[in-house]
Design an enzyme around this catalytic site. Structure first.
Site, PDB file in Angstrom:
ATOM      1  N   GLY A 353       0.824  -1.200   0.000  1.00  0.00           N
ATOM      2  CA  GLY A 353       0.000   0.000   0.000  1.00  0.00           C
ATOM      3  C   GLY A 353       0.858   1.249   0.000  1.00  0.00           C
ATOM      4  N   PRO A 354       0.267   2.383  -0.257  1.00  0.00           N
ATOM      5  CA  PRO A 354       1.018   3.648  -0.282  1.00  0.00           C
ATOM      6  C   PRO A 354       1.529   4.019   1.098  1.00  0.00           C
ATOM      7  CG  PRO A 354      -1.345   4.033  -0.497  1.00  0.00           C
ATOM      8  CD  PRO A 354      -1.155   2.561  -0.586  1.00  0.00           C
ATOM      9  N   PRO A 355       2.440   4.975   1.178  1.00  0.00           N
ATOM     10  CA  PRO A 355       2.994   5.361   2.485  1.00  0.00           C
ATOM     11  C   PRO A 355       1.927   5.950   3.400  1.00  0.00           C
ATOM     12  CG  PRO A 355       4.364   6.191   0.683  1.00  0.00           C
ATOM     13  CD  PRO A 355       3.106   5.680   0.061  1.00  0.00           C
ATOM     14  N   GLY A 356       2.057   5.666   4.679  1.00  0.00           N
ATOM     15  CA  GLY A 356       1.225   6.301   5.684  1.00  0.00           C
ATOM     16  C   GLY A 356      -0.131   5.681   5.919  1.00  0.00           C
ATOM     17  N   VAL A 357      -0.401   4.482   5.343  1.00  0.00           N
ATOM     18  CA  VAL A 357      -1.717   3.878   5.543  1.00  0.00           C
ATOM     19  C   VAL A 357      -1.737   2.914   6.718  1.00  0.00           C
ATOM     20  CG1 VAL A 357      -2.394   4.175   3.145  1.00  0.00           C
ATOM     21  CG2 VAL A 357      -1.226   2.085   3.833  1.00  0.00           C
ATOM     22  N   GLY A 358      -0.587   2.712   7.401  1.00  0.00           N
ATOM     23  CA  GLY A 358      -0.585   1.899   8.617  1.00  0.00           C
ATOM     24  C   GLY A 358      -0.083   0.495   8.447  1.00  0.00           C
ATOM     25  N   LYS A 359       0.793   0.245   7.481  1.00  0.00           N
ATOM     26  CA  LYS A 359       1.290  -1.115   7.277  1.00  0.00           C
ATOM     27  C   LYS A 359       2.160  -1.579   8.448  1.00  0.00           C
ATOM     28  CE  LYS A 359       3.307  -0.063   3.417  1.00  0.00           C
ATOM     29  NZ  LYS A 359       2.926   1.371   3.384  1.00  0.00           N
ATOM     30  N   SER A 677      -3.867   4.045 -19.146  1.00  0.00           N
ATOM     31  CA  SER A 677      -5.246   4.314 -18.729  1.00  0.00           C
ATOM     32  C   SER A 677      -5.764   5.679 -19.178  1.00  0.00           C
ATOM     33  CB  SER A 677      -5.351   4.201 -17.202  1.00  0.00           C
ATOM     34  OG  SER A 677      -4.598   5.217 -16.590  1.00  0.00           O
ATOM     35  N   LYS A 720      -8.583   6.269  -7.879  1.00  0.00           N
ATOM     36  CA  LYS A 720      -8.993   7.213  -8.914  1.00  0.00           C
ATOM     37  C   LYS A 720     -10.366   7.806  -8.619  1.00  0.00           C
ATOM     38  CE  LYS A 720      -6.301   5.016 -12.616  1.00  0.00           C
ATOM     39  NZ  LYS A 720      -6.351   4.302 -13.897  1.00  0.00           N
TER      40      LYS A 720
END
Length: 804
Positions: A353-359, A677, A720
């Site tokens: 996941g992207p940075p800062g989502v709590g991984k 896309s 998106k």
């Protein structure tokens, strides 16, 4: 006729580790306060003092119970002051005396004493034999020890008194303290002399052994190597005493106490045997000791008791993290399987996941749920295989790899091991660390993991492994195949509001010493902070902004003590955070021509991607700007081919590609852009610019286009659509094959947006452009499971890559 016993009062000095005898002279230092006061008292009188040995050398302030009852009355001959409030005394023993009564203990010891004369002795041949033996042994002792003869020693050799001979001998010889104390307590001269001769014989035996060992060491000594001589002397001492290496004995006991497998135990015991053969102080011995120390520090049999309560784990996960339902469900499933089948080996999870989502933080919560210790290993920038497997122990400075080092640190063989940033592993001439991880992350192989330093199998199957990554594109396929990938999507604005309200803001208030009532940040202000000060997929930047507000609040409360509560609103937000970095996105007031809203996916979430197109008279040139990648340039070419094939039906001159110059531009030219896309977006912009048809300003779109006008699926739909909602879009056009992905979109987003699913570019143009439409486009607002098809399906021979 009994000899008369004399009673008198004398100051007392306690001797620590020393014994004074009558007829002998000795030196000693007195530094304790009571001893110095007793010396002063004695010097003011007849310079006599009672010397009593104390039983324990550790007692700094002994009383009479801690002193021997029998001592020696001595005459102080000389006092020399030494640095540090101490005095060095020269005394001569006069006679034995016994303490009758303790008179005082402060400021010095004083006692009433009774003289102890020697018992009567019958002179005979036995006594004469003991006297001759004493002379002979004393002469041998002085010769072996190489000590000079003093005046009292010469007097002893000339004396005929057995008591005097034994006392002077005991004072000069290096007897043990306990043996000297026995001689002092013995008042019978014959028995004292017999005991003294026995001790002197034993002392001569010890001196002869020492001399023999010194001779052995001297034979193999190099005159220029003093250190070598000392090592040989130690070796000779151990051989003579029959003692083994204490360290080796300790290693033997520790290894056997671990109850290791036969292979591992034999390997370690072999290293212990090698250690015994090493000379003292050798470099190889240091290497072996270091190896054994590392091996014994590993938690071979140490583990934590696992907690497998699913309901308790659910409460803890919900308390620590908002959202992330997919991850929480997978963790609870893992716990359920462990509870039903404890011996089952767990799956390796990869949180992408992207940075800062709590991984990383959710991995800590998982460890707390399972009652396992957390061992975090950061792999960002690691490009050496030895970081994982360790170095061979023969190298200088060798050490085990990060995995065994982490296990040693947490002291548990079943921790949760977190491999952070696994997508950022590197490789060079020193090896590929991702290849070394193949064994670690394979449940079928990691039960016998071999570190290069340890060279023993260590069971990692009891460990739980979780890896984190920002993208799985850079993870090697064999490594990715061993892990179950769980995607953590970006947070919606509403989720960020809830996270900030329930988690981030209370935490920052506590860190900055603010009470709950001292700072108030309403939900509306949180939404404005998210929209105008942060553009991220996670909440890391949001937490930094909240910390900034708390710091400013601390300053304001200290500068204005009369202020009891601070409320941050939209009106005063800039006072705490400065000028707004991002202004709210506004749609054009009128429908534009040649300007289309596209949607793009980035590593930090979704973004609006505008596409501009200009058509001027020219010679058929096509110019592309905006820092485009090769795939995106090919998408523009595919859109041109489709438009040329439909030019007549679209009302475009069939030779436009010869008479018109077309310029396609993607704003924010400093940002690299790539991916397929934006195909439908480019096609719509080209048609609008060529026909003059206006584009609906409230429509955004995403989808790959083929040269025959088919709209192909894309990835990152959730991010998106959140970007579309953030920019005020009302309608989103997506490929038909992405219909199934609507299930994963947040309910808030689904209710706020209208979704149009399309199969062909014709439907896209009919929906987005303002010109007469033969058929109304299909607008979807209901459950995506029941969405009807906008156009008949077109057969597909292969499934394209849906990644952007």
């Amino acid at each position: 006729m009994e000899e008369r016993i004399e009673y008198e009062q004398l100051p007392v000095i306690a001797l620590r580790g020393l014994v004074a005898f009558p007829h002998a002279t000795m030196h000693f230092e007195a530094g304790r306060e009571k001893s110095l006061r007793a010396i002063e008292k004695s010097m003011k009188a007849d310079q006599r003092v009672l010397l009593l040995p104390q039983h324990s050398v550790l007692d700094n302030d002994p009383d009479f119970d801690a002193l021997n009852a029998v001592g020696t009355v001595a005459q102080i001959k000389q006092i020399v002051r030494v640095p540090g409030e101490a005095a060095r005394l020269l005394v001569t023993g006069l006679n034995r005396a016994r303490v009758v009564a303790a008179l005082k203990t402060e400021p010095y010891l004083c006692a009433r004493i009774a003289t102890l004369p020697d018992e009567p002795l019958n002179v005979g041949p036995k006594l004469e034999a003991m006297m001759r033996t004493a002379y002979r042994l004393f002469e041998e002792y002085m010769e072996v020890s190489q000590r000079p003869l003093h005046e009292e020693m010469l007097r002893m050799l000339a004396s005929k008194d057995p008591g005097e001979v034994s006392d002077i001998t005991a004072q000069a010889a290096s007897f043990r303290f306990e043996d000297k104390l026995q001689l002092l307590n013995q008042t019978h001269p014959g028995k004292r002399l017999f005991r003294c001769n026995h001790l002197m014989n034993h002392e001569l035996d010890i001196l002869s052994i020492e001399e023999e060992m010194q001779d052995k060491a001297q034979e193999s000594m190099n005159k220029d190597q003093r250190d070598y001589y000392l090592r040989e002397q130690m070796k000779a001492i151990r051989q003579e005493l029959g003692e083994e290496d204490d360290d080796a004995d300790d290693y033997d006991e520790k290894i056997k106490a671990l109850h290791l497998p036969a292979e591992s135990e034999e390997k370690l015991l072999k290293e212990v045997r090698r250690l015994r053969k090493q000379p003292f102080g050798s470099s190889e011995a240091s290497v072996i000791r270091n190896y054994l120390d590392v091996a014994l520090e590993l938690p071979w049999n140490e583990s934590t008791k696992e907690r497998l309560n699913v309901e308790q784990a659910r409460k803890l996960l919900d308390q620590d993290h908002f959202g992330l339902q997919q991850v929480k469900t997978r963790i609870l499933e893992f716990l359920a399987v462990r509870q039903m089948a404890p011996e089952n080996r767990g799956q390796i999870l990869c949180l992408v996941g992207p940075p800062g989502v709590g991984k990383t933080s959710i991995a800590s919560s998982i460890a707390a749920c399972l009652n396992r210790k957390l061992a975090r290993i950061s792999l960002g920038g690691v490009h050496d295989e030895a970081e994982i497997r360790g170095h061979r122990k023969t190298y200088i400075g060798a050490m085990p790899g990060r995995i065994l080092a982490a296990l040693t640190q947490v002291k548990s063989n079943n921790p949760l091991i977190l491999f952070d940033e696994i997508d950022k592993l590197g490789s060079d001439y020193r090896g590929d660390p991702s290849a070394a991880l193949l064994e670690v992350l394979d449940p079928e192989q990691n039960s016998a993991f071999r570190d290069n330093f340890l060279e023993l199998p260590f069971d990692l199957s009891r460990c739980m492994f979780i890896t984190t990554a920002n993208t799985d594109d850079t993870i090697p396929r064999p490594l990715l195949d061993r892990m179950e990938v769980i995607h953590l999507d970006s947070y919606t604005d509403e989720e960020k509001v809830m996270i900030a309200k329930n988690h981030l803001l209370p935490k920052q208030k506590e860190r900055h010493g603010l009470k709950k009532s001292q700072l108030r940040v309403p939900d509306s202000t949180l939404r404005e902070i998210i929209a105008c000060y942060t553009r991220e997929s996670g909440v890391r930047r949001l937490e930094q902004e909240l910390a900034k507000i708390c710091r400013r609040a601390d300053m304001e409360l200290l500068e204005h003590p009369e202020t009891s509560r601070i409320t941050v609103t939209s009106a005063n937000l800039e006072k705490y955070l400065g000028v707004r970095r991002f202004l709210p996105d506004r749609l054009p007031e009128e429908d534009p021509v040649g300007l289309v809203n596209g949607l793009a996916w980035t590593s930090v979430g979704g973004e609006m991607l505008e596409v501009e197109c200009n058509v001027v008279e020219g010679t058929g040139k096509l110019e592309l700007t905006g820092n485009l990648g090769k795939v995106m340039q090919e998408s523009v070419q595919a859109a041109m081919s489709f438009i040329r094939s439909r030019a007549k039906s679209l009302g475009i001159a069939e030779d436009f590609y010869k008479t018109k110059d077309i310029h396609v531009h993607f704003p924010e030219g400093a940002v690299p852009k790539d991916g397929p896309s934006a195909g439908v977006t480019v096609c719509t912009a080209l048609v609008s610019a060529l026909t003059g048809a206006k584009v609906r300003r409230d429509v955004a779109m995403t989808g790959e286009i083929s040269i025959r006008g088919r709209v192909l699926p894309i990835g990152g739909l959730k991010e998106k659509t959140m970007a579309a909602l953030r920019h005020g879009i009302k309608t989103v056009i997506i490929p038909e094959e992405n219909r199934k992905d609507l299930e994963e979109i947040d309910q808030t987003v689904r209710k706020a947006l209208n979704f149009v699913t399309v199969r062909t570019a014709d439907t896209v143009l009919e929906t987005a452009l303002r010109f007469p439409q033969p058929d109304a486009p299909l607008v979807v607002t209901a459950d995506p499971k029941n969405l009807p098809l906008a156009t008949p399906p077109i057969p597909r021979k292969r499934k394209p890559d849906i990644r952007q």
